[in-house]
Design an enzyme around this catalytic site. Sequence first.
Site, PDB file in Angstrom:
ATOM      1  N   GLY A  21       0.810  -1.217   0.000  1.00  0.00           N
ATOM      2  CA  GLY A  21       0.000   0.000   0.000  1.00  0.00           C
ATOM      3  C   GLY A  21       0.841   1.263   0.000  1.00  0.00           C
ATOM      4  O   GLY A  21       0.533   2.231  -0.707  1.00  0.00           O
ATOM      5  N   CYS A  22       1.917   1.259   0.766  1.00  0.00           N
ATOM      6  CA  CYS A  22       2.773   2.442   0.868  1.00  0.00           C
ATOM      7  C   CYS A  22       3.555   2.682  -0.420  1.00  0.00           C
ATOM      8  O   CYS A  22       3.804   3.833  -0.794  1.00  0.00           O
ATOM      9  CB  CYS A  22       3.726   2.296   2.049  1.00  0.00           C
ATOM     10  SG  CYS A  22       2.862   2.175   3.632  1.00  0.00           S
ATOM     11  N   THR A  23       3.924   1.613  -1.093  1.00  0.00           N
ATOM     12  CA  THR A  23       4.610   1.752  -2.376  1.00  0.00           C
ATOM     13  C   THR A  23       3.665   2.333  -3.423  1.00  0.00           C
ATOM     14  O   THR A  23       4.035   3.228  -4.197  1.00  0.00           O
ATOM     15  CB  THR A  23       5.155   0.387  -2.841  1.00  0.00           C
ATOM     16  OG1 THR A  23       6.065  -0.121  -1.853  1.00  0.00           O
ATOM     17  CG2 THR A  23       5.878   0.508  -4.171  1.00  0.00           C
ATOM     18  N   ALA A  81       3.248   6.085  -2.596  1.00  0.00           N
ATOM     19  CA  ALA A  81       4.436   6.868  -2.932  1.00  0.00           C
ATOM     20  C   ALA A  81       4.564   7.051  -4.441  1.00  0.00           C
ATOM     21  O   ALA A  81       4.868   8.153  -4.922  1.00  0.00           O
ATOM     22  CB  ALA A  81       5.683   6.185  -2.369  1.00  0.00           C
TER      23      ALA A  81
END
Length: 217
Positions: free
Chosen positions: A111-113, A116
């Site tokens: 999710g964070c990738t 970003a």
Amino acid sequence: MAFAVSTACRPSLLLPPRQRSSPPRPRPLLCTPSTAAFRRGALSATTTPTPARAALPSTTGRNRIVCGKVSKGSAAPNFTLRDQDGRAVSLSKFKGRPVVVYFYPADETPGCTKQACAFRDSYEKFKKAGAEVIGISGDDAASHKEFKKKYKLPFTLLSDEGNKVRKEWGVPADLFGTLPGRQTYVLDKNGVVQYIYNNQFQPEKHIGETLKILQSL
């Protein structure tokens, strides 16, 4: 007549056993297991979920209260953290232009990738709005440096080891406090919070929502 009396007495001698077998036996049997259960702690299995369930809402309740530390219309608290190159960066450095500060759980998670990379792909739109993007997580500077290089992220990543700033800003955790929250703040050029967006499981939505606000400032 003597024989008649003796035969009449014989049935009366059989009555006491009948009374012993029916009423007294069920009563002790019903009472004994329950008291034994309390003594042995057998009911602890039934009482354990009660405090556990009560504890879960209490943590979420605390998070909701903490969330009010930074609210819309309030001045964003200043902080100084290390960036991906180990340099100290203060939020006050960006005063005079809009800033998007987004807190995310961790580098290199799916999710964070996605989030970003979505900020990266829309970075030109943020620049057109005159805004700076800052990502913050509990990862160290080395992790941020690798994450930034791998995905060619054009914005600053700050290391909030120990989650001090996250706590100061009151970013609520998810899954009953087990997952660091994913929350984005839009600050105007005076450092006043104009918008707060929280969405853990749709990370890419943060970009569109924040751009709408920036374009209206």
